[in-house]
Write an enzyme that holds these catalytic residues in place. Structure first.
Site, short mmCIF file in Angstrom:
data_model
loop_
_atom_site.label_atom_id
_atom_site.label_comp_id
_atom_site.label_asym_id
_atom_site.label_seq_id
_atom_site.Cartn_x
_atom_site.Cartn_y
_atom_site.Cartn_z
N GLN A 71 0.81 -1.21 0.00
CA GLN A 71 0.00 0.00 0.00
C GLN A 71 0.85 1.27 0.00
OE1 GLN A 71 -2.86 -1.59 3.33
NE2 GLN A 71 -3.91 0.05 2.24
N HIS A 72 0.21 2.37 -0.32
CA HIS A 72 0.70 3.73 -0.11
C HIS A 72 1.75 4.21 -1.12
CE1 HIS A 72 -1.33 3.28 3.68
NE2 HIS A 72 -0.40 2.53 4.21
N ASP A 230 -2.25 -4.86 0.07
CA ASP A 230 -1.82 -6.15 0.60
C ASP A 230 -2.60 -6.60 1.83
OD1 ASP A 230 -0.67 -4.14 2.15
OD2 ASP A 230 1.38 -4.87 1.94
#
Length: 469
Positions: A71-72, A230
């Protein structure tokens, strides 16, 4: 037999599993490594994905594919779809100052934090995409000016698999969008004002798909599912339901649960994410997890299995030796510049066994703090499920219930992010109101007497560490 594939493009590697859509039976799999570092050019992910697909026997006979990914990560594209700069990953903490600035922009302190939590469900920390965009605007204004579109790792890989070239074809899902800091799980809408606040201008963002929507069709004919982040994929992979708390010990440590209502924690401890089923995924993350064990093993010049044996040979509490495992800074608590510390060294505790025990207990105590914070925000805990590479350690499995103070279930080792992505792909391929139910092997059950003295000693050491910052 209808085959589906799930991808896990994680921090360290890319895994591909091919499974029977109806039963979930594993047919074949492949893997490839990612480069180290906290910024990576997305082309490296594409190369690894291509290698992992080849290792899994290709996708020629696969009906649907979904991508789960870290992520991110900030993927900036210019107007032609070219990558502007290497992607800043979730564990890149250079944007910590930007996070503080963004909170200050909405009033600062508890007022600013509460405003962010109300608007997007989470308070900015260095991990989130929105803070990386502010860092880019401040430190690389030329690259910020070139940026016309921002997406996430799984969005970009899904787009590449589709063979698309138009930026309008880039899609994402609720789970991953909720980790950007400029999309609201509560309203299901982008907060373009917050995106502009971060980057200094508005740019294109992916279309947000529903849990079983089709993202695209690949040139070779398979359907692409929406994909997800994830953690949301891992929740699908273990079949988590409301009341389950999943504790994952991977590169990062995560503690999360499936919930029916969105979270909005003004302290910033709990991130109010969405999941991949239409529900929500309140989550707490740490920067330091399985690498704590790897680093301890390196320090003691032993293998991970030997580290586990050493830890189990020492008594609970390691004779008063406590490791505060903030080895890469920390996200929970939000101290990106923190360092680790070791407390209670004496002639009797400065031994390999006590050091190994302190490493395992320190890792678990940090995750137990997260579990407490999740409960404090109203989470219901019916089951605790332990997954991730760190859960393969016998010491972790046996010590965890004594530190957490509850029974711990450990499913058989598996690629739960890739499996969750595959389950989503099966949902897209087969249709229906819910993801298909796949039979799973029974988890192993671990129980132990609680050791509150271990938590108490760790809390003393943790507070001493934080007070010096």
């Amino acid at each position: 037999m209808t085959l589906v594939a799930g991808v896990d493009s994680s921090t360290q590697s890319c895994k591909v599993v091919v499974r029977d859509a109806e039963t979930g039976a594993l047919v074949r799999e492949g893997r490839a490594a990612h480069p180290d570092g906290t910024e990576v050019h997305p082309d490296a992910w594409w190369s690894a994905l291509s290698e992992a697909i080849e290792g899994a026997g290709g996708l020629a006979d696969v009906a649907a594919v979904s991508v789960g990914a870290q992520q991110h990560g900030m993927v900036c594209l210019d107007g032609s779809g070219e990558v502007v700069r290497p992607a800043l990953l979730w564990n890149d903490t250079r944007s910590a100052g930007a996070a503080a600035d963004l909170i200050a922009d909405l009033g600062g302190g508890s007022v600013g934090a509460a405003a962010w939590a109300d608007q997007v469900g989470s308070v900015p920390v260095a991990s989130f995409t929105v803070t990386k965009l502010r860092w880019l605007a401040t430190h690389e204004p030329d690259n910020a000016a070139r940026t016309e579109f921002v997406c996430l790792p799984h969005d970009w890989l899904t787009w590449k698999l589709a063979g698309a070239t138009s930026l309008d074809a880039i899609t994402t899902d609720r789970g991953d969008a909720s980790g950007t800091g400029y999309w609201s799980p509560r309203t299901g809408e982008y907060r373009r004002d917050l995106l502009k606040l971060a980057l200094g201008k508005d740019v294109g963002t992916p279309r947000v798909l529903g849990p079983a929507d089709t993202a695209a069709h690949s040139p070779s004919g398979f359907v692409l599912g929406p994909g997800t982040g994830d953690n949301a994929a891992a929740a699908l992979g273990v079949g988590a339901r409301p009341g389950d708390v999943i504790i994952s010990i991977g590169t990062s440590g995560t503690v999360f649960t499936v919930a029916e209502v969105p979270a909005a924690d003004a302290t910033g401890t709990v991130a109010g994410f969405a999941d991949a089923t239409g529900r929500y995924l309140p989550l707490i993350a740490t920067l330091n997890a399985a690498r704590v064990l790897a680093s301890a093993a390196t320090l003691l010049n032993v293998s991970l299995d030997e580290l586990s044996d050493l830890a189990l040979s020492a008594p609970a509490g390691a004779g008063g030796l406590s490791l505060v495992p903030y080895l890469e800074g920390e996200r929970t608590p939000n101290k990106p510049d923190a360092t680790g510390s070791l407390h209670g060294l004496t002639l009797s505790t400065m031994t390999p066994a006590f050091m190994a025990r302190a490493a395992v207990e320190g890792l678990l105590c940090a995750l137990a703090d997260c579990l407490d914070a999740l409960v404090a925000q109203g989470a219901v805990v019916n089951r605790v499920i332990l997954v991730g590479g760190g859960a393969r350690s016998e010491a972790v499995r046996r010590i965890a219930p004594s530190v957490f103070g509850c029974t711990v279930l450990v499913p058989p080792p598996g690629e739960y992010v890739a499996d969750g992505a595959a389950r989503q792909a099966a949902w897209v391929a087969l249709g229906g109101d819910e993801a298909p139910s796949w039979s799973a092997l029974e988890p192993e059950r671990f129980e132990a007497d609680p050791t509150p003295q271990v938590r108490a000693r760790y809390a003393e050491a943790r507070d001493l560490t934080l007070n010096r910052l």
